[in-house]
Enzyme design. Structure first.
Site, PDB file in Angstrom:
ATOM      1  N   LYS A 116      72.427  45.597  38.142  1.00 58.30           N
ATOM      2  CA  LYS A 116      72.937  44.268  37.791  1.00 58.30           C
ATOM      3  C   LYS A 116      73.654  43.588  38.804  1.00 58.30           C
ATOM      4  O   LYS A 116      73.523  42.463  39.148  1.00 58.30           O
ATOM      5  CB  LYS A 116      73.562  44.382  36.600  1.00 58.30           C
ATOM      6  CG  LYS A 116      72.626  44.528  35.371  1.00 58.30           C
ATOM      7  CD  LYS A 116      73.643  44.438  34.052  1.00 58.30           C
ATOM      8  CE  LYS A 116      72.890  45.305  32.846  1.00 58.30           C
ATOM      9  NZ  LYS A 116      71.727  44.877  31.947  1.00 58.30           N
ATOM     10  N   LYS A 158      80.322  45.242  31.934  1.00 57.18           N
ATOM     11  CA  LYS A 158      78.815  45.577  31.602  1.00 57.18           C
ATOM     12  C   LYS A 158      78.684  46.574  32.964  1.00 57.18           C
ATOM     13  O   LYS A 158      79.159  46.463  34.059  1.00 57.18           O
ATOM     14  CB  LYS A 158      78.035  44.477  32.230  1.00 57.18           C
ATOM     15  CG  LYS A 158      77.188  43.530  31.236  1.00 57.18           C
ATOM     16  CD  LYS A 158      76.287  42.678  31.631  1.00 57.18           C
ATOM     17  CE  LYS A 158      76.186  41.404  30.686  1.00 57.18           C
ATOM     18  NZ  LYS A 158      75.158  40.776  31.245  1.00 57.18           N
ATOM     19  N   GLY A 164      69.755  48.396  27.394  1.00 57.92           N
ATOM     20  CA  GLY A 164      69.878  48.649  26.199  1.00 57.92           C
ATOM     21  C   GLY A 164      71.019  48.486  25.419  1.00 57.92           C
ATOM     22  O   GLY A 164      71.567  49.009  24.634  1.00 57.92           O
ATOM     23  N   GLY A 165      71.962  47.584  26.164  1.00 59.21           N
ATOM     24  CA  GLY A 165      73.163  47.187  25.487  1.00 59.21           C
ATOM     25  C   GLY A 165      74.329  48.170  25.569  1.00 59.21           C
ATOM     26  O   GLY A 165      75.335  47.874  25.147  1.00 59.21           O
ATOM     27  N   HIS A 208      70.087  33.221  24.163  1.00 57.30           N
ATOM     28  CA  HIS A 208      69.560  34.248  25.347  1.00 57.30           C
ATOM     29  C   HIS A 208      68.055  33.660  25.306  1.00 57.30           C
ATOM     30  O   HIS A 208      67.420  33.540  24.560  1.00 57.30           O
ATOM     31  CB  HIS A 208      69.440  35.457  24.729  1.00 57.30           C
ATOM     32  CG  HIS A 208      68.588  36.542  25.364  1.00 57.30           C
ATOM     33  ND1 HIS A 208      69.105  37.793  26.138  1.00 57.30           N
ATOM     34  CD2 HIS A 208      67.332  36.392  25.965  1.00 57.30           C
ATOM     35  CE1 HIS A 208      68.025  38.195  26.957  1.00 57.30           C
ATOM     36  NE2 HIS A 208      66.864  37.541  26.739  1.00 57.30           N
ATOM     37  N   ARG A 292      58.836  44.065  34.595  1.00 53.10           N
ATOM     38  CA  ARG A 292      57.963  44.596  33.826  1.00 53.10           C
ATOM     39  C   ARG A 292      57.410  43.560  32.838  1.00 53.10           C
ATOM     40  O   ARG A 292      57.792  42.570  32.743  1.00 53.10           O
ATOM     41  CB  ARG A 292      58.162  45.919  33.121  1.00 53.10           C
ATOM     42  CG  ARG A 292      59.414  45.572  32.310  1.00 53.10           C
ATOM     43  CD  ARG A 292      60.050  46.813  31.476  1.00 53.10           C
ATOM     44  NE  ARG A 292      61.445  46.624  31.147  1.00 53.10           N
ATOM     45  CZ  ARG A 292      61.744  45.807  30.141  1.00 53.10           C
ATOM     46  NH1 ARG A 292      60.817  45.239  29.388  1.00 53.10           N
ATOM     47  NH2 ARG A 292      62.959  45.664  29.668  1.00 53.10           N
TER      48      ARG A 292
HETATM   49  P1  ADP Z   1      71.329  45.169  28.653  1.00 51.64           P
HETATM   50  O1  ADP Z   1      70.381  45.195  30.041  1.00 51.64           O
HETATM   51  O2  ADP Z   1      72.141  46.237  28.234  1.00 51.64           O
HETATM   52  O3  ADP Z   1      70.391  44.716  27.465  1.00 51.64           O
HETATM   53  P2  ADP Z   1      72.036  42.267  29.256  1.00 51.64           P
HETATM   54  O4  ADP Z   1      72.805  42.127  30.279  1.00 51.64           O
HETATM   55  O5  ADP Z   1      70.661  42.026  29.284  1.00 51.64           O
HETATM   56  O6  ADP Z   1      72.219  43.968  28.829  1.00 51.64           O
HETATM   57  O7  ADP Z   1      73.021  41.579  28.095  1.00 51.64           O
HETATM   58  C1  ADP Z   1      72.191  41.900  26.753  1.00 51.64           C
HETATM   59  C2  ADP Z   1      72.992  40.770  25.625  1.00 51.64           C
HETATM   60  O8  ADP Z   1      74.274  40.703  25.745  1.00 51.64           O
HETATM   61  C3  ADP Z   1      72.478  39.534  26.016  1.00 51.64           C
HETATM   62  O9  ADP Z   1      71.252  39.224  25.503  1.00 51.64           O
HETATM   63  C4  ADP Z   1      73.812  38.514  25.187  1.00 51.64           C
HETATM   64  O10 ADP Z   1      73.418  38.446  24.006  1.00 51.64           O
HETATM   65  C5  ADP Z   1      74.784  39.351  25.538  1.00 51.64           C
HETATM   66  N1  ADP Z   1      75.630  38.827  26.675  1.00 51.64           N
HETATM   67  C6  ADP Z   1      75.361  39.436  28.100  1.00 51.64           C
HETATM   68  N2  ADP Z   1      76.124  38.740  29.221  1.00 51.64           N
HETATM   69  C7  ADP Z   1      77.064  38.218  28.372  1.00 51.64           C
HETATM   70  C8  ADP Z   1      77.901  37.051  28.449  1.00 51.64           C
HETATM   71  N3  ADP Z   1      78.449  36.810  29.889  1.00 51.64           N
HETATM   72  N4  ADP Z   1      78.343  36.460  27.386  1.00 51.64           N
HETATM   73  C9  ADP Z   1      78.018  36.646  26.451  1.00 51.64           C
HETATM   74  N5  ADP Z   1      77.069  37.447  25.850  1.00 51.64           N
HETATM   75  C10 ADP Z   1      76.451  38.305  26.932  1.00 51.64           C
END
Ligand code: ADP
Length: 664
Positions: A116, A158, A164-165, A208, A292
């Protein structure tokens, strides 16, 4: 175009890819683990090759076995689906080295988006807007904290290798930073073997919104508009829709172009998704790119009329994109709901079990069901507990939403816990119809979504009771028919009594609750009485169809009996119940015994026998279905005995720890 392709996946996505291959006249080869020997994707494919034991790491994640299967069957290309090896650059390289086309982007494009933070640096250089934050190499705690302090709280930590959160933590206050960082690092280390973090400004009410992009090997790149995936639980998508409600054409074009820029910056080819956070003031920020096909691609297909798997196959075969940007249009509105075997009331704990009864809504131009299971199949601990994706389309959002509600009501599943009721409640919240969306939606509307199950719908209960009574009548009728005196009153199942109204008592188990009901036969009907009220009920059973009349209101509903009891499906919802007289309910006292919520593996034991623990302390961590579950101390007390060690497999319900609460 290819003549034969292999699909390196299972479940609904494998079935989905096979369907398009078949339509295009391409032969399909499935691969399967021992657990999937009889799975739908295996029977649907033209050929199928076994690739090992049930655990994914021994089968679906084994690049060499999959490449060997392609070579053995003469498949010219491999479609990875999503998950498993789909974003594995080494696998894409290995395919190329074996002379097999990987139906996906070039390995270097996968690698570029694998981290990321590296992806953010690339996007920054390409001029794609980013969430303000720190994504540098220096992982010193003081450096990270300084970045957080400078941008102001709340911030989001992060895992750079995340997905996957997992490995994500919101920090609302500088004082919590150290602890949150340590926790996020631990989770990232155990999930991804890498604890590097990035720090982002935490947006408090974002949506999102992600853009579907497509590039070919002839320098063409387009975007197929957006999907709004704001409805999330544990940062995971639950409901997706396209287009994003209320998005202005100007912002749509800006986001689309930013996504195409991102794809071009990494020499992309094939289908990809660029995820953005959209803030309340319409500013949008790059989050990550998924290299993907996404789970939620069908909503894009429904509004554009395109088959994205066909596009993938064409691009991988060297053809140009089928359409140019100005030939693409949005038509109507689509939703996707992910149907999972999980318990929404228990923090979405994945469920296992047999799909004893499975009746999806009828498919049509408006309703599409992407699934990989059939009635009788089981949801095992080995894979994702998704049962199906329900996709609906209509001319506008309002009508599509009405269709979604109807289709969810028509989705009938018994034998395992599912999220169907949760999804129905979720989309029924007025704020959802009003499209007042953001990623905190579920949290904010908890009370309306997780409606109290303390009181049952009296009509559903009356139907359930009527069903049990009619079954008794039928069973008694069968016995009477074989007796010497078929008309003997002793065969009557209507609670017949000499000189008294016929009265029967039933005990219904609904979840963990027991409901006592009295039913009195009077003429051609029963009077059903319980704490919920009185109903006059009559009717007949015709297979799985119950024709009922409740206080004169006639209706036909579906009802089925299976190992776990009985399930009733009506327009107003489903009711799963047991006849307590028949059910052997094991009510053994389990206080002090901490049990496994499901089959899984013990991945960490945090305490030793004899240790004291405070209420809420994690004693043991269990992994099941790719998710971690912490077993916590129910009170302050002492760990009397531990029954498992790290690495042990446990069955659902097994006692893990004997715990003695203090003061006992
Ligand atoms: P993963 O790859 O683990 O799924 P993501 O980076 O795609 O993680 O983020 C997953 C979700 O987390 C996003 O869809 C959003 O809801 C929340 N999120 C991510 N970054 C932020 C941020 N900077 N502020 C608020 N919510 C966030």
């Amino acid at each position: 175009m290819f003549e034969k392709i292999l699909i390196a996946n299972r479940g609904e996505i494998a079935c989905r890819v096979i369907r398009t291959a078949r339509r295009l006249g391409i032969h399909s080869v499935a691969v399967y683990s021992e657990a999937d020997r009889h799975a739908l994707h295996v029977t649907m494919a033209d050929e199928a090759v076994p690739i090992g034991p049930a655990p994914a790491r021994d089968s679906y994640l084994c690049a060499d076995k999959i490449i060997a299967a392609a070579q053995r069957t003469g498949a010219q290309a491999i479609h990875p689906g999503y998950g498993f090896l789909s974003e594995n650059a080494a696998f894409a390289t290995a395919c190329a080295e074996a002379g097999i086309t990987f139906i996906g982007p070039p390995p270097q494009a996968i690698a570029a988006m694998g981290s990321k933070s590296a992806a953010k640096r690339l996007m920054e250089a390409a001029g794609v807007p980013l969430v303000p934050g720190y994504h540098g190499e220096d992982q010193d705690e003081a450096r990270l904290k300084q970045a957080a302090d400078a941008m102001g709280y709340p911030v989001l930590l992060k895992a750079t290798a995340g997905g996957g959160g997992k490995g994500m933590r919101v920090v609302t206050d500088a004082a919590e930073f150290g602890e949150a960082l340590a926790a996020a690092r631990r989770e990232a280390q155990s999930s991804f073997g890498n604890d590097a973090m990035l720090v982002e400004k935490y947006l408090t009410r974002p949506r999102h919104v992600e853009i579907q992009v497509f590039c070919d090997g002839h320098d063409n790149a387009v975007y197929l508009f957006e999907r709004d995936c704001s409805l999330q639980r544990r940062h995971q998508k639950v409901i997706e829709e396209a287009p994003a409600p209320g998005l202005s054409p100007v912002v749509r074009a800006q986001m689309g172009e930013a996504a195409v820029t991102a794809a071009r910056a990494i020499g992309y080819r094939g289908a990809g998704t660029v995820e953005f956070l959209l803030d309340t003031d319409d500013s949008f920020y790059f989050m990550e790119m998924n290299t993907r096909l996404q789970v939620e691609h069908p909503v894009t297909e429904m509004i554009t009329g395109q088959d994205l798997v066909e596009w993938q196959l064409r691009v991988a075969a060297g053809e140009p994109l089928p359409l140019a940007q100005d030939q693409l249009e949005i038509h109507g509105h689509a939703f996707e709901a992910r149907i999972y075997a999980e318990d929404a009331d228990q923090d979405f704990l994945p469920a296992t079990g047999t799909l004893a009864f499975l009746q999806p809504p009828e498919e049509s131009a408006h309703v599409r069901v992407d699934t990989g299971v059939l009635q009788g199949d089981s949801i095992s601990v080995h894979y994702d507990p998704m049962i199906a994706k329900l996709i609906v389309w209509d001319e506008d959002r309002d009508r599509a939403l009405t269709r979604l509600a109807r289709a969810l009501r028509d989705y009938r599943i018994a034998g395992t816990t599912t999220n169907v009721e949760f999804l129905y409640n979720l989309i029924s919240v007025p704020a959802f119809r009003a499209a007042d969306l953001d990623t905190g939606f579920i949290e904010r509307h908890r009370e309306q979504i997780f409606r109290s199950r303390d009181s049952e719908d009296p009509a559903l209960v009356a139907l359930a009771v009527l069903y049990l009574l009619l079954r008794r009548e039928l069973a008694a009728g069968d016995i009477a028919a074989t007796s010497l005196d078929p008309w003997s009153p002793w065969h009557s199942a209507r609670g017949w009594r000499c000189n008294e109204p016929g009265r029967q008592e039933l005990r219904l188990m609904i979840g963990a609750r027991e409901l006592c009901v009295a039913a009195t036969a009077a003429g051609d009907h029963y009077l059903i009485e319980s704490e919920l009220g009185q109903t006059q009920a009559s009717g007949g059973l015709d297979g799985e169809c119950l024709h009922a009349s409740l206080d004169g209101h006639r209706q036909a509903v579906t009802v089925t009996s299976h190992d776990g009891g009985h399930s009733l499906f009506t327009r107003d919802g489903a009711l799963h119940f047991q006849d307590a007289a028949a059910a052997a309910v094991d009510e053994e006292e389990t206080e002090g015994a901490l049990t496994a919520p499901m089959n899984g593996t013990v991945i960490a034991v945090r305490v030793a026998p004899g240790a004291t623990a405070a209420k809420g302390d994690v004693l043991l961590v269990l992994e099941a279905m790719k998710m971690e579950h912490s077993i916590r101390a129910p009170a302050d007390g002492v760990v009397a005995e531990l029954f498992y060690a790290e690495g042990d497999l446990v069955d659902g319900g097994a006692e893990l720890v004997r715990f003695e609460p203090a003061g006992d």
